[in-house]
Enzyme design. Structure first.
Site, PDB file in Angstrom:
ATOM      1  N   LYS A  51     -13.316   3.550   4.923  1.00  0.00           N
ATOM      2  CA  LYS A  51     -12.287   2.911   5.756  1.00  0.00           C
ATOM      3  C   LYS A  51     -12.584   3.143   7.230  1.00  0.00           C
ATOM      4  O   LYS A  51     -12.514   2.229   8.056  1.00  0.00           O
ATOM      5  CB  LYS A  51     -10.899   3.472   5.391  1.00  0.00           C
ATOM      6  N   GLN A  73      -4.018   9.244   2.384  1.00  0.00           N
ATOM      7  CA  GLN A  73      -4.758   8.977   1.146  1.00  0.00           C
ATOM      8  C   GLN A  73      -4.059   9.621  -0.052  1.00  0.00           C
ATOM      9  O   GLN A  73      -3.657  10.784  -0.011  1.00  0.00           O
ATOM     10  CB  GLN A  73      -6.197   9.497   1.292  1.00  0.00           C
ATOM     11  N   ASP A 117      -0.177   0.570   4.145  1.00  0.00           N
ATOM     12  CA  ASP A 117      -0.313   0.666   2.689  1.00  0.00           C
ATOM     13  C   ASP A 117       0.790  -0.118   1.972  1.00  0.00           C
ATOM     14  O   ASP A 117       0.676  -0.402   0.784  1.00  0.00           O
ATOM     15  CB  ASP A 117      -0.154   2.138   2.251  1.00  0.00           C
TER      16      ASP A 117
HETATM   17  N1  GUN Z   1      -5.595   5.949  -3.250  1.00  0.00           N
HETATM   18  C1  GUN Z   1      -6.125   4.954  -4.018  1.00  0.00           C
HETATM   19  N2  GUN Z   1      -5.809   3.748  -3.507  1.00  0.00           N
HETATM   20  C2  GUN Z   1      -5.076   3.982  -2.394  1.00  0.00           C
HETATM   21  C3  GUN Z   1      -4.469   3.116  -1.436  1.00  0.00           C
HETATM   22  O1  GUN Z   1      -4.519   1.885  -1.500  1.00  0.00           O
HETATM   23  N3  GUN Z   1      -3.795   3.761  -0.429  1.00  0.00           N
HETATM   24  C4  GUN Z   1      -3.704   5.115  -0.343  1.00  0.00           C
HETATM   25  N4  GUN Z   1      -3.013   5.636   0.670  1.00  0.00           N
HETATM   26  N5  GUN Z   1      -4.249   5.930  -1.220  1.00  0.00           N
HETATM   27  C5  GUN Z   1      -4.938   5.351  -2.238  1.00  0.00           C
END
Ligand code: GUN
Length: 294
Positions: free
Chosen positions: A52, A96, A119
């Site tokens: 990311k 995350q 998110d």
């Molecule tokens: N862990 C796995 N997928 C995601 C996501 O889309 N966002 C976040 N914050 N954590 C994740």
């Protein structure tokens, strides 16, 4: 052979659009900023966070990567989120998931400024999705799946779409998105208590697998010509691989690809789209926050 839905190629098309948008913001002195917070050292999470951050830099976005120790307290994490809420250079915040056990994830999500919740996990954004309010943020993975289907020319209006999994990250928002007016799919959600799963799946025009179980969707689940979107990214042991594992989806690709009309690979299907949608949500957050303050 079925058509392979190439997530990397479709993500590149999204990035071409986003680059134009970023270029239009620049003369106004606006650079979208994303903060990604990782608590602990889960290897898979670390890989995602790095990807990311790298993509932000490639697009010329402002990127902050906060890596906090596994023993970080709830209070300390809340304080960091609060700082990011107030940071004017940051328009999107992502913590995350999953965090270590001492962290109450729901409380962290509620602390996020919903305008920066790229998110789409904050209760306000969940409500906006259910209310068809376009100012809200939709979680990146379902948003990416929808874009994959649309870019691949797959008709969704009236289609029987089966979503496997009811998580807050994928299954539930996916179902809400697909039944929206204008998308108009007929949605069935399958979960751990569902009976006759393979029979239900066999009626599907589109199957979206998001249950986190390697190779769960086998050949008998899939009707000839059905579209299969595989959200799963599972690490399974692989003695032949140098790193000792390989990534496989929730779909038994080798068995299903001979039957499906189109299918996403793992890796290279949904994964690249999730990151593309995160970048898109960050730019949207920047636009919305800055136009509100003008
Ligand atoms: N862990 C796995 N997928 C995601 C996501 O889309 N966002 C976040 N914050 N954590 C994740």
């Amino acid at each position: 052979m079925p058509k392979l839905i190439d997530g990397r190629a479709i993500a590149e098309r999204v990035y071409a659009e986003l680059r134009d948008e970023i270029a239009r913001l620049k003369p106004r002195g606006l650079i979208p900023g994303l903060a990604v917070v990782l608590v602990g050292d889960d290897p898979a999470s670390r890989t995602y966070v790095r990807a990311k951050d790298k993509m932000c830099r490639e697009l010329g976005l402002h990127s902050v990567k906060l890596e906090l120790p596994a023993a970080t307290t709830q209070e300390a994490l809340l304080a960091r989120v609060d700082e990011l809420n107030r940071d004017q250079q940051i328009h999107g915040i992502l913590v995350q998931s999953p965090p270590p056990p001492q962290i109450d994830e729901a409380a962290i999500v509620r602390t996020l400024d919903p305008r920066k919740d790229v998110d789409g996990f904050h209760p306000l954004n969940v409500a906006k999705l259910a209310l068809d309010d376009e100012t809200g943020f939709v979680p990146c993975t379902p948003l990416g799946c929808l874009r994959l289907l649309r870019e691949s020319g797959i008709a969704l209006s009236g289609a029987n779409v089966i979503v496997l999994g009811r998580s807050m990250i994928v299954g539930k928002p996916m179902a809400l998105l697909l039944m929206r007016k204008g998308i108009d799919a007929t949605v069935t959600v399958i979960h751990s208590r569902t009976r006759n799963i393979s029979e239900i799946c066999h009626r599907a025009d589109v199957i979206i697998a998001a249950i986190g179980r390697p190779h769960f969707v086998s050949a008998e689940f899939v009707r000839e010509g059905a579209i299969v979107i595989d959200v799963g990214i599972n690490r399974v042991e692989d003695g032949e691989s140098e790193r000792g594992y390989k990534l496989v989806g929730d779909v038994d690709f080798d068995a299903v690809s001979g039957i499906a009309g189109a299918i996403t690979p793992v890796p290279g299907g949904v994964g690249p789209m999730t990151i593309a949608m995160l970048m898109s949500n960050t730019i949207k957050a920047c636009r919305q926050i800055t136009s509100a303050s003008e």
